[in-house]
Design an enzyme around this catalytic site. Structure first.
Site, PDB file in Angstrom:
ATOM      1  N   ASP A 172      24.089  47.352 -48.353  1.00 17.90           N
ATOM      2  CA  ASP A 172      24.502  46.010 -47.922  1.00 17.90           C
ATOM      3  C   ASP A 172      23.526  45.381 -46.938  1.00 17.90           C
ATOM      4  OD1 ASP A 172      26.359  43.774 -47.916  1.00 17.90           O
ATOM      5  OD2 ASP A 172      26.685  44.302 -45.831  1.00 17.90           O
ATOM      6  N   ASP A 324      33.532  41.364 -43.347  1.00 14.69           N
ATOM      7  CA  ASP A 324      32.071  41.257 -43.222  1.00 14.69           C
ATOM      8  C   ASP A 324      31.703  40.781 -41.814  1.00 14.69           C
ATOM      9  OD1 ASP A 324      29.395  41.414 -43.781  1.00 14.69           O
ATOM     10  OD2 ASP A 324      29.334  39.741 -45.205  1.00 14.69           O
TER      11      ASP A 324
END
Ligand SMILES: [Zn+2]
Ligand SMILES: [Zn+2]
Length: 443
Positions: A172, A324
């Site tokens: 990520d 996130d």
């Protein structure tokens, strides 16, 4: 409704009384008392009347009491996707400050992405994170890198990290760079039964863009990327997951076309899951100006995409709400839009933003609880229940408490949120991890 069992006496350490227990795993939705004993749930039973005549078999004199009248008692919230910035970027966040903010947001477990410095691509880095997390406010379940240094070349030490305690792998910040590497990672993770989480993005479409391509990007004169930047990569990932039979989880899904791919993969019986962030279901590209607190990756999508995401949250295509949470120290965001880093903080506003959808009649309360609890647990192959013998991780929240979010009062080290000053109805009121109250809202 849970059965009333006259069971063995317990020595409870905490009694959470009179709350509305919503437990998606058992389908429970009823006013109950939850008794904790040490780090476990000892009993779940209808509220006993009076202070004596203890039909629940609990030695009540020793238990502390938390009055949950009017509140929801949910299984502990899990955040599948966050950035705690430690090791390496401690001026933006640390495991200590990040998990404190998570506790304020009602989270009892968080999964930090591996894009730290060094990258979490080896067992020694994983162990270092877990050592630091031993004194953290909430549980930390690290995600390991898919490739060494997340550089997209050689595999990371996936098996060794798995032994050390990672719950998934991801590069990520970036997608898993090549289709060939993705196949290797998935072959490996299939054998370990580890989910692969991908930040789906076609690098060639992404290059140089700072927001979603559309009317608004033209109006602002900012370089945009089309929705296909994401969905092209989702399509690749679904095909390789089909080939390898590996579990695939799509991070921060933001486009209707991506959601359609997940929906059809699920219909074919594949183990493909996805998460949506609160900023993507709340805001859209029309909200973007030159304020860098609206710059994140994937960027805010079109209003049509946002509507599709809300539909996916409601109908079960979306498995989890994930924040996130991506803290950046103020100086780094205090630059022109083009030059600012991507990312916004998210722990403390996630539940309240989801409750906006409940108040608007778009999402049921039970579904919101599922998206924060059993949904993310299932992605990781875990259970999450309010039942005797289970870990005492609980989130208590109000659907009615009115408050204003002030970034300046955040427990996070960073302030990069688009929701500063937003007025909310509904909030986390207490967070319990392993039987300990790690957060309690002052009212
Ligand atoms: Zn990402
Ligand atoms: Zn991320």
């Amino acid at each position: 409704m849970l059965p009333i069992k006259p069971t063995l006496p317990i020595k409870p350490t905490l009694r959470i009384k009179n709350g509305r227990v919503i437990d998606p795993a058992s389908g429970t939705d009823a006013v109950l008392d939850v008794w904790l004993e040490g780090d476990r749930i000892a009993r779940v039973a209808p509220p006993a009347r009076g202070e004596d005549g203890d039909k629940n078999g609990a030695d009540r004199a020793q238990a502390e009491t938390l009055d949950a009248t009017g509140l929801i008692i949910a299984p502990g919230f899990i955040d599948l996707h966050c950035h705690l910035r430690e090791p390496g970027f401690e001026s933006s966040e640390t495991i200590e400050t990040g998990t404190r903010a998570a506790a304020c947001g009602g989270f009892t477990a968080v999964c930090p992405m591996p894009n730290t410095r060094p990258v979490n691509d080896s067992a020694s880095v994983t162990r270092g994170i877990l050592e630091r997390a031993a004194t953290a406010s909430v549980r930390v379940w690290p995600i390991g890198a898919a490739s060494a240094g997340s550089r997209g070349e050689a595999l990371a030490e996936i098996a060794a990290m798995h032994k050390a305690g990672i719950v998934a792998v991801s590069d990520d910040g970036k997608p898993i760079a090549t289709t060939k590497l993705l196949r290797q990672v998935m072959d490996y993770c299939r054998a370990l039964d580890l989910p692969v989480i991908d930040h789906c993005e076609d690098a060639s479409l992404f290059a140089g863009a700072v927001m979603r391509e559309g009317r608004q990007s033209v109006r602002l004169g900012l370089r945009g990327m089309p929705a296909a930047t994401e969905s092209v990569a989702v399509s690749r990932d679904v095909q390789i997951a089909e080939l390898t039979e590996c579990r695939l989880h799509i991070a921060h899904l933001s486009a209707r076309a991506s959601l359609e791919l997940v929906r059809s993969a699920k219909q074919r019986g594949m183990r493909v899951t996805c998460e949506v962030t609160p900023h993507h279901f709340t805001l859209c590209d029309d909200d973007v100006g030159y304020d860098t607190h609206f710059k994140m990756n994937p960027p805010l999508a079109s209003a049509e995409d946002r509507a599709a995401l809300i539909e996916g949250l409601a109908d079960g295509t979306v498995d989890a709400i994930a924040t996130d949470h991506a803290p950046h120290e103020p100086a780094s965001k205090d630059v022109e839009f083009d030059r600012a880093p991507f990312g916004v903080t998210g722990f403390e506003t996630a539940l309240a933003l989801a409750l906006e959808l409940v108040h608007a009649g778009r999402l049921s309360l039970a579904r919101v609880v599922e998206l924060f609890t059993t949904g993310p647990a299932r992605v990781l192959g875990r259970g999450r229940r309010i039942a005797e013998g289970e870990p005492a991780d609980l989130t208590l929240f109000s659907t009615e408490h009115e408050w204003t979010f002030r970034a300046s009062e955040s427990a996070s080290k960073s302030r990069n949120t688009p929701f500063d000053g937003r007025q909310f109805r509904g909030a986390p009121m207490a967070t319990v991890v392993a039987g300990r109250v790690v957060y309690r809202r002052e009212v």
